[in-house]
Design a protein around this motif. Structure first.
Motif, mmCIF file in Angstrom:
data_model
loop_
_atom_site.group_PDB
_atom_site.id
_atom_site.type_symbol
_atom_site.label_atom_id
_atom_site.label_comp_id
_atom_site.label_asym_id
_atom_site.label_seq_id
_atom_site.Cartn_x
_atom_site.Cartn_y
_atom_site.Cartn_z
ATOM 1 N N ASP A 68 0.964 -1.245 -0.080
ATOM 2 C CA ASP A 68 0.113 0.215 0.136
ATOM 3 C C ASP A 68 0.904 1.443 -0.094
ATOM 4 O OD1 ASP A 68 -1.148 2.101 1.898
ATOM 5 O OD2 ASP A 68 -3.110 0.998 1.055
ATOM 6 N N ARG A 69 0.419 1.977 -0.848
ATOM 7 C CA ARG A 69 1.631 3.259 -1.369
ATOM 8 C C ARG A 69 1.517 4.281 0.051
ATOM 9 N NH1 ARG A 69 4.702 0.524 -3.137
ATOM 10 N NH2 ARG A 69 5.921 2.165 -3.107
ATOM 11 N N ASP A 70 0.162 4.244 0.925
ATOM 12 C CA ASP A 70 0.107 5.220 1.981
ATOM 13 C C ASP A 70 0.974 4.465 3.120
ATOM 14 O OD1 ASP A 70 -1.527 6.787 0.653
ATOM 15 O OD2 ASP A 70 -3.373 5.664 1.367
ATOM 16 N N LEU A 71 1.044 3.366 3.275
ATOM 17 C CA LEU A 71 1.994 2.722 4.471
ATOM 18 C C LEU A 71 3.469 3.014 3.728
ATOM 19 C CD1 LEU A 71 2.857 0.731 6.451
ATOM 20 C CD2 LEU A 71 2.510 -1.085 4.742
ATOM 21 N N VAL A 72 3.942 2.912 2.684
ATOM 22 C CA VAL A 72 5.170 3.167 2.379
ATOM 23 C C VAL A 72 5.418 4.744 2.624
ATOM 24 C CG1 VAL A 72 6.798 3.445 0.076
ATOM 25 C CG2 VAL A 72 5.135 1.415 0.333
ATOM 26 N N ALA A 73 4.494 5.785 2.279
ATOM 27 C CA ALA A 73 4.910 6.922 2.280
ATOM 28 C C ALA A 73 4.908 7.383 4.080
ATOM 29 C CB ALA A 73 3.692 7.783 1.824
ATOM 30 N N ALA A 74 4.214 6.659 4.828
ATOM 31 C CA ALA A 74 4.246 6.689 6.366
ATOM 32 C C ALA A 74 5.630 6.401 6.702
ATOM 33 C CB ALA A 74 3.185 5.901 6.888
ATOM 34 N N LEU A 75 6.032 5.184 6.077
ATOM 35 C CA LEU A 75 7.606 4.597 6.584
ATOM 36 C C LEU A 75 8.526 5.444 6.022
ATOM 37 C CD1 LEU A 75 6.996 0.851 5.718
ATOM 38 C CD2 LEU A 75 7.037 2.002 7.821
ATOM 39 N N ALA A 76 8.408 6.273 4.746
ATOM 40 C CA ALA A 76 9.276 7.148 4.287
ATOM 41 C C ALA A 76 9.325 8.263 5.089
ATOM 42 C CB ALA A 76 9.020 7.634 2.642
ATOM 43 N N ASP A 77 8.303 8.838 5.688
ATOM 44 C CA ASP A 77 8.351 9.807 6.705
ATOM 45 C C ASP A 77 8.839 9.574 8.015
ATOM 46 O OD1 ASP A 77 7.414 11.427 4.385
ATOM 47 O OD2 ASP A 77 5.403 11.319 5.041
ATOM 48 N N GLY A 78 9.367 8.279 8.173
ATOM 49 C CA GLY A 78 9.607 7.959 9.535
ATOM 50 C C GLY A 78 9.039 7.484 10.817
ATOM 51 N N ALA A 79 7.803 7.275 10.160
ATOM 52 C CA ALA A 79 6.681 6.682 11.121
ATOM 53 C C ALA A 79 7.334 5.328 11.852
ATOM 54 C CB ALA A 79 5.404 6.193 10.434
ATOM 55 N N ASP A 80 6.852 5.272 12.951
ATOM 56 C CA ASP A 80 7.241 4.112 13.639
ATOM 57 C C ASP A 80 6.567 2.835 12.962
ATOM 58 O OD1 ASP A 80 8.802 5.242 15.501
ATOM 59 O OD2 ASP A 80 7.633 5.333 17.027
ATOM 60 N N ALA A 81 7.155 1.513 12.974
ATOM 61 C CA ALA A 81 6.586 0.720 12.350
ATOM 62 C C ALA A 81 6.522 -0.646 13.393
ATOM 63 C CB ALA A 81 7.273 0.128 10.982
ATOM 64 N N THR A 82 5.623 -1.767 13.317
ATOM 65 C CA THR A 82 5.509 -2.958 13.884
ATOM 66 C C THR A 82 5.479 -3.963 12.686
ATOM 67 O OG1 THR A 82 4.420 -1.833 15.868
ATOM 68 C CG2 THR A 82 4.241 -4.135 15.696
ATOM 69 N N LEU A 83 5.967 -5.096 12.850
ATOM 70 C CA LEU A 83 6.027 -6.046 11.961
ATOM 71 C C LEU A 83 5.838 -7.161 12.945
ATOM 72 C CD1 LEU A 83 6.872 -7.634 9.420
ATOM 73 C CD2 LEU A 83 9.186 -7.752 10.311
ATOM 74 N N THR A 84 4.777 -7.828 12.673
ATOM 75 C CA THR A 84 4.527 -9.105 13.309
ATOM 76 C C THR A 84 4.637 -10.155 12.431
ATOM 77 O OG1 THR A 84 2.708 -7.805 14.629
ATOM 78 C CG2 THR A 84 2.484 -10.071 14.376
ATOM 79 N N LEU A 85 5.337 -11.287 12.717
ATOM 80 C CA LEU A 85 5.533 -12.546 12.087
ATOM 81 C C LEU A 85 4.812 -13.683 12.542
ATOM 82 C CD1 LEU A 85 9.270 -12.613 11.174
ATOM 83 C CD2 LEU A 85 7.527 -12.129 9.690
ATOM 84 N N ARG A 86 4.019 -14.375 11.819
ATOM 85 C CA ARG A 86 3.329 -15.626 12.269
ATOM 86 C C ARG A 86 3.606 -16.958 11.566
ATOM 87 N NH1 ARG A 86 -2.745 -15.939 14.412
ATOM 88 N NH2 ARG A 86 -3.061 -18.320 13.809
ATOM 89 N N VAL A 87 3.782 -17.827 12.221
ATOM 90 C CA VAL A 87 3.922 -19.216 11.379
ATOM 91 C C VAL A 87 2.533 -20.250 11.836
ATOM 92 C CG1 VAL A 87 5.567 -20.121 13.195
ATOM 93 C CG2 VAL A 87 5.367 -21.105 10.583
ATOM 94 N N ASP A 88 1.900 -20.653 10.794
ATOM 95 C CA ASP A 88 0.981 -21.539 11.133
ATOM 96 C C ASP A 88 1.632 -22.988 10.459
ATOM 97 O OD1 ASP A 88 -1.050 -20.041 12.123
ATOM 98 O OD2 ASP A 88 -1.406 -19.102 10.134
ATOM 99 N N PRO A 89 1.770 -24.136 11.100
ATOM 100 C CA PRO A 89 2.330 -25.029 10.777
ATOM 101 C C PRO A 89 1.301 -25.819 9.887
ATOM 102 C CG PRO A 89 2.786 -24.797 13.034
ATOM 103 C CD PRO A 89 1.679 -24.016 12.522
ATOM 104 N N HIS A 90 1.805 -26.778 9.018
ATOM 105 C CA HIS A 90 0.913 -27.427 7.761
ATOM 106 C C HIS A 90 0.019 -28.349 8.728
ATOM 107 C CE1 HIS A 90 4.140 -30.472 8.233
ATOM 108 N NE2 HIS A 90 3.367 -31.210 7.971
#
Length: 90
Positions: A68-90
């Protein structure tokens, strides 16, 4: 089973959700036996099956250009980001 061990199953589904400044995007892919999560420079969700120490998933359903370009723009402007990784085993 640890998170890394679960991600090393090629049938595992891994999702990465990035949130910043009210915007959110989720990319999904798969695990790979060579995932190590040892990279200390960056994390990469790959649309291919290439794996190095930065790779957190392969066969991702989106690339950086698809975010999403709005997300990219927010990150480019220095917004704090949260990354959540999730794994669902087969």
């Amino acid at each position: 089973t640890s998170f890394v061990e679960a991600c090393q199953d090629a049938d595992a589904r891994i999702t990465a959700t990035i949130e910043a400044d009210g915007h959110s995007e989720t990319i999904a892919g798969h695990g790979h036996p060579d995932l190590s999560f040892e990279g200390d420079r960056s994390m990469v969700c790959r649309t291919s099956d290439y794996v190095d120490d930065r790779t957190v998933m392969v066969d991702a359903d989106g690339a950086a250009a698809d975010l999403d370009r709005d997300l990219v723009a927010a990150l480019a402007d220095g917004a704090d980001a949260t990354l959540t990784l999730r794994v669902d085993p087969h």
